[in-house]
Design a protein around this motif. Structure first.
Motif, PDB file in Angstrom:
ATOM      1  N   PHE A   1       0.869  -1.176   0.000  1.00 36.93           N
ATOM      2  CA  PHE A   1       0.000   0.000   0.000  1.00 36.93           C
ATOM      3  C   PHE A   1       0.905   1.225   0.000  1.00 36.93           C
ATOM      4  N   LEU A   2       1.040   1.859  -1.165  1.00 34.73           N
ATOM      5  CA  LEU A   2       1.942   2.986  -1.333  1.00 34.73           C
ATOM      6  C   LEU A   2       1.165   4.157  -1.903  1.00 34.73           C
ATOM      7  N   GLY A   3       1.445   5.365  -1.371  1.00 35.09           N
ATOM      8  CA  GLY A   3       0.761   6.551  -1.872  1.00 35.09           C
ATOM      9  C   GLY A   3      -0.734   6.478  -1.659  1.00 35.09           C
ATOM     10  N   GLY A   4      -1.191   5.791  -0.568  1.00 32.97           N
ATOM     11  CA  GLY A   4      -2.608   5.682  -0.288  1.00 32.97           C
ATOM     12  C   GLY A   4      -3.360   4.756  -1.218  1.00 32.97           C
ATOM     13  N   LYS A   5      -2.672   3.863  -1.925  1.00 33.36           N
ATOM     14  CA  LYS A   5      -3.313   3.001  -2.903  1.00 33.36           C
ATOM     15  C   LYS A   5      -2.687   1.611  -2.864  1.00 33.36           C
ATOM     16  N   GLU A   6      -3.528   0.601  -3.035  1.00 31.31           N
ATOM     17  CA  GLU A   6      -3.029  -0.775  -3.117  1.00 31.31           C
ATOM     18  C   GLU A   6      -2.336  -0.963  -4.459  1.00 31.31           C
ATOM     19  N   ARG A   7      -1.083  -1.449  -4.417  1.00 31.00           N
ATOM     20  CA  ARG A   7      -0.292  -1.566  -5.639  1.00 31.00           C
ATOM     21  C   ARG A   7       0.397  -2.920  -5.696  1.00 31.00           C
ATOM     22  N   TRP A   8       0.599  -3.377  -6.942  1.00 25.10           N
ATOM     23  CA  TRP A   8       1.440  -4.553  -7.215  1.00 25.10           C
ATOM     24  C   TRP A   8       2.619  -4.079  -8.054  1.00 25.10           C
ATOM     25  N   LEU A   9       3.821  -4.438  -7.632  1.00 24.27           N
ATOM     26  CA  LEU A   9       5.034  -3.981  -8.296  1.00 24.27           C
ATOM     27  C   LEU A   9       5.900  -5.177  -8.644  1.00 24.27           C
ATOM     28  N   THR A  10       6.557  -5.131  -9.818  1.00 24.41           N
ATOM     29  CA  THR A  10       7.662  -6.047 -10.093  1.00 24.41           C
ATOM     30  C   THR A  10       8.953  -5.316  -9.756  1.00 24.41           C
ATOM     31  N   VAL A  11       9.731  -5.877  -8.875  1.00 21.85           N
ATOM     32  CA  VAL A  11      10.934  -5.221  -8.362  1.00 21.85           C
ATOM     33  C   VAL A  11      12.146  -6.046  -8.756  1.00 21.85           C
ATOM     34  N   ALA A  12      13.134  -5.398  -9.369  1.00 20.50           N
ATOM     35  CA  ALA A  12      14.412  -6.048  -9.716  1.00 20.50           C
ATOM     36  C   ALA A  12      15.517  -5.313  -8.971  1.00 20.50           C
ATOM     37  N   LYS A  13      16.363  -6.074  -8.267  1.00 16.72           N
ATOM     38  CA  LYS A  13      17.459  -5.487  -7.502  1.00 16.72           C
ATOM     39  C   LYS A  13      18.774  -6.095  -7.974  1.00 16.72           C
ATOM     40  N   VAL A  14      19.771  -5.217  -8.182  1.00 14.74           N
ATOM     41  CA  VAL A  14      21.056  -5.615  -8.754  1.00 14.74           C
ATOM     42  C   VAL A  14      22.164  -5.151  -7.813  1.00 14.74           C
ATOM     43  N   PRO A  15      23.178  -6.013  -7.512  1.00 16.94           N
ATOM     44  CA  PRO A  15      24.269  -5.581  -6.640  1.00 16.94           C
ATOM     45  C   PRO A  15      25.200  -4.605  -7.345  1.00 16.94           C
TER      46      PRO A  15
END
Length: 826
Positions: A566-580
């Motif tokens: 729940f981000l910015g007052g809204k339910e959200r689905w995110l694809t997150v990619a993290k790289v070292p």
């Protein structure tokens, strides 16, 4: 600068002392040292012995811990394959299928061979036993396991625990082995069950014996020994340093032996002394190894232990001799005292030469150093410049001597700085100061780091200035270019609609783009240094992100996941990619890119709901179709069957009543009778195709058996049906589905397989009905299967409609196998 000593310098007072006083002091000092050494030797004799015993204990503790760690690693490796592993499932299926020599067996051997190849853990062989303790396969081709291995495997399967197998000899060569027995357990709806066991045989020569036999320091007699009690004897488990071939062979009685482990077992090991297997007096320590019947003995010959004390005695004697030599040296110094003044003057001369050499080196360094150096007087006139400054200004060094600095390079701001340094006496430092040479404007703007140091005279007034300069024009241009690239990078990431950020290993933001900041109602500048965990409403929301950060830092590999927040007052689905992002100082930063997939996720949910509704509708239609076919079959059988039967009777009666003198009419009636019989047969075939009556009358088993027999009779293809003894407890829809899939599979065999044999197997296991139809035909490549292979697709859809699953496997020249698994309806 001084090159000779003053005439008042002379030899030190030491050289003028009488020789008798030297000898008296030496004698008193030597006696004092001798008495002190003797007292120290007697006092430390016992502590020296105790220190050696503590060293033995430390070595024994270290090796005991290493053996325990090795044993625990072996146990964990065995436990890995015990519960819920794919290997247990594969073994279960292979044993249930009759242990064929097929791909499943090769996969099992491949996994076992992978364990076998772990040489760092000392694995020698991996064997598989079934639930009855029968030896099946092994990685090195063993034909059977020794009885001790089999007993431990049965005990492990009974207790469902990994059990340790102690040292024993195996095979004709009598090789020494030890290992673990691990049960293979699979879980299903009925609970857990044991399907077999793995025997991990370990060669102690690969790790354990070398660990025991090594000693951390050079020693001719020190040794660690592994033993266990066997009846009334001490049994030696490893090879001994001083006796070969003793492993699992040498036994010494507990009751009469002076072995340290025997004394320890009898409760008489009050001291660290005893005798080893050679009968030689030793000092030893004994340790138990947890989880085993083993004792670790670390020992050293007593004679070697006391060698250190003897060395100490020799050291004391040598010290006394050294003091005697020192007395001789004192006498020699007294004798050479007359030469001291000459040597003193020579040293002063050498110091002056060294000072002159250092001055020359300093002068050479001043001339050749790359840093520009300028000496100015208090009025800013040049006194001296080095070659680097002269080259930078494009003039020879002598050009500057006597000229005023600001007459050549007028600059009001610099003049003020120079005057401030002269007036205050404080140095001044400037970094990357821009400058344009008046006599070379074509050079453009250059940048300089420079320092101005005052040199004060005896009255504290500044008399000279040292002006140091370094040309940093290239560095400044690189910095300007770097700043331009940073601005460009900022423009790029700020125009990207995805959420881009960089944070350190502690989770604090180092870089954030506008989209990321706007998502949290902030600006990129305000988010720098902010803890990323503060952006989430709860710890549960932040946990997937924190876990991903830890994974990236621990492995050094990228990590991607889908987050629900729940981000910015809204339910959200995110694809997150993290790289070292490894940094030069060894730390790790994390680059993250997140994409908002909320709309796509909601669309996928709606699509899944639609698919579920379609599947429910298809299931309903299939049920309706079966019921309609059943109704049509019943009406054809009851109504049309009755009509055809009556017609058949009437035709038969008509044939009886025709006179013999009318053969043509009789032939026509016989033809009519054959047509009626063919019609009855066609009607029965149609009724069976619409709804096999055998399913309702005698059940699935007999229906399949009758169909297979008819298939073999009509096609000439050998068909072997293996059906359960008890009728499967499934509902009518599931039974019809299984029957239809058998029909479709055998129809495909006739049309496409070119097979000579088909096996149909129906079995039930823990509430799951398994159907397998396997042919020996030409097969096909599933990757190149036609898009409109409706028969294969229909089988998969039929199975799915009643809660089952159909799989079709094939390869060119390998035949085709159809497998259907169906959970029995409650």
């Amino acid at each position: 600068m001084v090159f000779a000593s003053d005439s008042r310098d002379g030899p030190p007072p030491l050289y003028t002392m009488p020789i008798g006083l030297h000898l008296l002091l030496f004698a008193l000092f030597a006696c004092l040292i001798g008495l002190a050494g003797f007292g120290t030797f007697e006092q430390n004799k016992e502590s020296f012995t105790q220190e050696k015993i503590q060293e033995l204990g430390a070595i024994a503790d270290l090796k005991t811990a290493q053996i325990a760690a090795w044993q625990e690693a072996q146990r964990r490796r065995a436990e890995y394959y015990m519960h819920g592993s794919l290997l247990a499932v594969e073994v279960d299926l292979w044993l249930r299928e009759g242990m064929p020599d097929d791909d499943r067996k090769q996969r099992i051997l491949k996994v076992m061979a992978g364990i076998h190849l772990q040489e760092a853990q000392g694995c020698k062989d991996v064997s598989l036993l079934d639930a009855q303790g029968n030896f099946r396969i092994s990685t090195n081709g063993r034909s059977l396991a020794v009885e001790e291995d089999r007993e431990m495997a049965m005990a492990a399967m009974q207790s469902r625990k990994v059990l340790f197998i102690d040292f024993h000899r195996h095979g004709k060569d009598g090789a020494i082995e030890l290992g673990f027995a691990a049960p293979l357990v699979v879980a299903d709806k009925a609970g857990e069950r044991v399907v077999g066991a793995l025997l991990f045989s370990t060669d102690p020569d690969s790790f354990l014996f070398p660990l025991i036999q090594t000693w951390p320091t050079a020693s001719p007699s020190a040794e660690t020994v592994l033993v266990r009690r066997e009846g009334g004897n001490i049994l030696f488990l490893n090879e001994l340093r001083h006796r070969k071939g003793a492993a699992l062979s040498l036994r010494i009685p507990v009751a009469t032996s002076k072995l340290p482990p025997a004394l320890w077992l009898r409760g008489e090991f009050n001291t660290a002394e005893g005798a080893d297997y050679r009968g030689v007096p030793v000092v030893a320590v004994v340790r138990e190894i947890a989880g085993t019947p083993w004792l670790m003995v670390a020992k050293i010959d007593k004679a070697e232990l006391l060698a250190g004390i003897n060395t100490l005695e020799r050291w004391v004697a040598g010290l006394v001799f050294a003091f005697a030599a020192f007395g001789g040296a004192v006498f020699f110094l007294w004798f050479t005292g007359s030469q001291a003044r000459i040597e003193h003057l020579k040293a002063q001369r050498d110091a002056a030469e060294a000072l002159r050499e250092a001055h020359d080196q300093l002068e050479a360094m001043f001339s050749n150093i790359h840093t520009m150096v300028v000496y100015l007087d208090a009025d800013f006139n040049f006194i001296r410049v080095n070659q680097a400054y002269a080259r930078a200004c494009a003039h020879p060094p002598e050009f500057f001597i006597g000229k005023n600095h600001f007459a050549l390079y007028p600059h009001a701001e610099n003049q003020a700085i120079f005057r401030e340094v002269v007036e205050t006496g404080r140095p001044y430092v400037v970094f990357a100061k821009p400058f344009v040479f008046p006599d070379h404007p074509e050079w453009g703007v250059t940048y300089w780091d420079w320092t101005l140091h005052p040199i004060k005279g005896t009255g504290g007034k500044v008399e000279r200035l040292v002006f140091n300069l370094v040309d940093v024009t290239e560095r400044k241009r690189v910095e300007i270019e770097l700043e331009r690239q940073r601005a460009f990078l900022r423009q790029v990431i700020d125009t990207d609609p995805n959420y881009i950020f960089v944070k350190d290993s502690d989770g604090r933001f180092l870089l954030v783009n506008r989209a990321m900041a706007a998502l949290h109602g902030s600006t990129p500048q305000d988010m720098i240094g902010l803890d990323s965990g503060a952006l989430f409403q709860s710890k549960e929301e932040f946990e997937p992100h924190l876990r991903a950060d830890r994974e990236v830092i621990a492995t050094g590999r990228p990590f991607a996941f889908v987050a629900h927040n729940f981000l910015g007052g809204k339910e959200r689905w995110l694809t997150v990619a993290k790289v070292p992002m490894a940094q030069p100082d060894g730390t790790m930063h994390i680059l993250g890119v997140a994409m908002d997939i909320t709309e796509r996720h909601l669309a996928e949910e709606k699509l899944n709901e639609s698919n579920q509704e379609l599947q429910q509708l298809a299931t309903h239609l299939e049920v309706v179709r079966e019921e309609e076919q059943k109704r049509i079959a019943r009406e054809l059988h009851d109504e049309m069957g009755g009509v055809l039967a009556a017609l058949n009777i009437n035709v038969s009666l008509l044939a009886v009543d025709i006179p013999a003198e009318m053969p043509q009419l009789l032939a026509e009636v016989n033809k009519l009778e054959k047509l009626v019989a063919d019609g009855i047969k066609a009607m029965r075939h149609t009724v069976a195709a619409l709804r096999p009556s055998l399913l309702d009358e005698v059940g699935l088993n007999i229906a399949i058996e009758k169909y297979v027999q008819e298939f073999q009779r009509n096609t000439g293809i050998e068909c072997d049906a293996r059906l359960p003894d008890v009728e499967p407890a499934i509902d009518a829809n599931q039974a019809a589905t299984i029957y239809r899939i058998v029909q479709e599979s055998l129809t495909n065999v006739v049309k496409h397989a070119e097979a000579s044999k088909v096996n149909v197997t129906l079995s039930e296991w823990n509430g799951t009905l398994m159907l397998t139809v396997k042919d020996n035909g030409k097969g096909f490549d599933p990757a190149t299967r036609k898009a409109k292979s409706f028969g294969l697709i229909g089988m998969q859809e039929r199975a799915a409609l009643v809660g089952g699953k159909a799989e079709i496997s094939s390869a060119p020249g390998k035949g085709t196998t159809v497998r259907v698994s169906l959970v029995r309806a409650e």
